[in-house]
Design a protein around this motif. Sequence first.
Motif, PDB file in Angstrom:
ATOM      1  N   PRO A   1      86.169  25.219  -0.253  1.00  0.00           N
ATOM      2  CA  PRO A   1      85.520  25.705   0.974  1.00  0.00           C
ATOM      3  C   PRO A   1      85.200  27.201   0.920  1.00  0.00           C
ATOM      4  N   LEU A   2      86.096  27.984   0.281  1.00  0.00           N
ATOM      5  CA  LEU A   2      85.835  29.422   0.148  1.00  0.00           C
ATOM      6  C   LEU A   2      84.550  29.654  -0.635  1.00  0.00           C
ATOM      7  N   GLY A   3      84.375  28.916  -1.733  1.00  0.00           N
ATOM      8  CA  GLY A   3      83.163  29.060  -2.530  1.00  0.00           C
ATOM      9  C   GLY A   3      81.916  28.660  -1.769  1.00  0.00           C
ATOM     10  N   ILE A   4      82.020  27.578  -1.006  1.00  0.00           N
ATOM     11  CA  ILE A   4      80.883  27.139  -0.193  1.00  0.00           C
ATOM     12  C   ILE A   4      80.516  28.213   0.825  1.00  0.00           C
ATOM     13  N   GLY A   5      81.539  28.767   1.470  1.00  0.00           N
ATOM     14  CA  GLY A   5      81.284  29.815   2.458  1.00  0.00           C
ATOM     15  C   GLY A   5      80.669  31.054   1.839  1.00  0.00           C
TER      16      GLY A   5
ATOM     17  N   THR B   1      76.060  34.588   1.043  1.00  0.00           N
ATOM     18  CA  THR B   1      75.239  35.337   0.099  1.00  0.00           C
ATOM     19  C   THR B   1      73.771  34.960   0.216  1.00  0.00           C
ATOM     20  N   VAL B   2      73.498  33.673   0.315  1.00  0.00           N
ATOM     21  CA  VAL B   2      72.115  33.186   0.365  1.00  0.00           C
ATOM     22  C   VAL B   2      71.500  33.370   1.747  1.00  0.00           C
TER      23      VAL B   2
ATOM     24  N   LEU C   1      90.236  27.563   7.027  1.00  0.00           N
ATOM     25  CA  LEU C   1      90.559  28.951   6.742  1.00  0.00           C
ATOM     26  C   LEU C   1      89.808  29.427   5.497  1.00  0.00           C
ATOM     27  N   GLY C   2      89.753  28.562   4.472  1.00  0.00           N
ATOM     28  CA  GLY C   2      89.034  28.909   3.256  1.00  0.00           C
ATOM     29  C   GLY C   2      87.553  29.111   3.511  1.00  0.00           C
ATOM     30  N   LEU C   3      86.949  28.229   4.299  1.00  0.00           N
ATOM     31  CA  LEU C   3      85.523  28.350   4.603  1.00  0.00           C
ATOM     32  C   LEU C   3      85.245  29.621   5.391  1.00  0.00           C
TER      33      LEU C   3
ATOM     34  N   VAL D   1      86.659  38.853  -6.692  1.00  0.00           N
ATOM     35  CA  VAL D   1      87.275  38.384  -7.932  1.00  0.00           C
ATOM     36  C   VAL D   1      88.706  37.912  -7.681  1.00  0.00           C
ATOM     37  N   SER D   2      89.471  38.691  -6.927  1.00  0.00           N
ATOM     38  CA  SER D   2      90.862  38.307  -6.675  1.00  0.00           C
ATOM     39  C   SER D   2      90.952  37.076  -5.773  1.00  0.00           C
ATOM     40  N   ALA D   3      90.008  36.924  -4.835  1.00  0.00           N
ATOM     41  CA  ALA D   3      90.011  35.740  -3.963  1.00  0.00           C
ATOM     42  C   ALA D   3      89.736  34.470  -4.756  1.00  0.00           C
ATOM     43  N   VAL D   4      88.956  34.584  -5.821  1.00  0.00           N
ATOM     44  CA  VAL D   4      88.645  33.420  -6.649  1.00  0.00           C
ATOM     45  C   VAL D   4      89.766  33.144  -7.650  1.00  0.00           C
ATOM     46  N   LEU D   5      90.256  34.195  -8.313  1.00  0.00           N
ATOM     47  CA  LEU D   5      91.227  34.006  -9.391  1.00  0.00           C
ATOM     48  C   LEU D   5      92.651  33.773  -8.898  1.00  0.00           C
ATOM     49  N   CYS D   6      93.034  34.433  -7.810  1.00  0.00           N
ATOM     50  CA  CYS D   6      94.417  34.340  -7.346  1.00  0.00           C
ATOM     51  C   CYS D   6      94.850  32.894  -7.065  1.00  0.00           C
ATOM     52  N   PRO D   7      94.053  32.076  -6.359  1.00  0.00           N
ATOM     53  CA  PRO D   7      94.487  30.690  -6.149  1.00  0.00           C
ATOM     54  C   PRO D   7      94.658  29.920  -7.458  1.00  0.00           C
TER      55      PRO D   7
END
Length: 342
Positions: free
Chosen positions: A20-24, A29-30, A208-210, A298-304
């Motif tokens: 969901p974080l990536g989708i958000g 961005t778009v 929360l992720g979204l 970067v940290s939001a993507v890698l940390c999980p």
Amino acid sequence: MTIPIRRFLEKVPGGMMLVPLGIGAVIHTVAPKAGDFFGSFTGAFFTGLVPILAVFYFCLGSTLEVTATPYMLKKGGALLGAKIGFAVLVGLIAGHFLHEAPIGSGIFAGLSALALVAALNDTNGGLYMSLMGQFGRKRDAGAYSILSFESGPFLTMVTLGIAGLSAFPWQALVGAILPLALGMLVGNLDKSMRALLAPLVPAMIPFLGLALGLTINLTAVLDAGLLGIALGLFVVFVGGAVLLLADKVTGGDGIAGLAAATTAGNAAIVPAVVAAANPVYAPAAQHATVLVAASVVVSAVLCPIVTVAWARRVQKKEQSTGKGDATAKGFLEPEQAAEPQS
């Protein structure tokens, strides 16, 4: 027709949060104005991270027993001390060689002590709480009530030696702790309320992720280039190693330490605030803002990913030795993991 959405999310490391974080992040961005375009409930959700966090903190607090409070103080204090100590060390080293100005040329152009300290000094609370709610010990999640003391520019200014220019925002600290504390109060006064609120903790993680993703602009990584990515890697892996050690020293399994190895979204505004307080940092502020924003992404993507990989290692080790409580760490099904302890 049935689509196994949940099964897919559970197969992805940290998928309940990360997908969901990536989708958000892609949506923001778009189409950054999408929330304004739709308005109403949809528009409110696009800017609703803070109230969602408040409800999440309250529900999570209801699952925490008062007897765990000394543990939370110890755990939160250890993680906070490790983050501050490491940021101070990095700031002293960087300040000795760089002083206040950023590097002017070369592959490290734009890097400054301000960027390093700002990226290290503030934890992404929403991500930490979500990872703890899904993979960590419930009482480790409460450590963020102590970690919240790092929020804002105060500790960055202290680390840079200009603490006298900023007042300590005690109201913000109380505001960060209050939902969790009220949730603890309700859950400990009435166990039936704990039973009602506890299942909401895993259920809220995708939302929360979204909502967190809708605050992230992926172009920040491109603008900052490889240096911004490197700063995020430094926060997750080098800072994470320090926090993992601090967690282990205090009797933890390292999951909470790694989950705290992030840069909070509001850290991106710290360089500008510091520069306003002391103009000597003005030349570094613009570059630092972009670098810190990249570290947030970067940290939001890698940390999980790193945290989940470590959590699975811990799970396998505990299963092989017959130790540990898988339910408390969220390794079971969400409905099972959310059941309050008697």
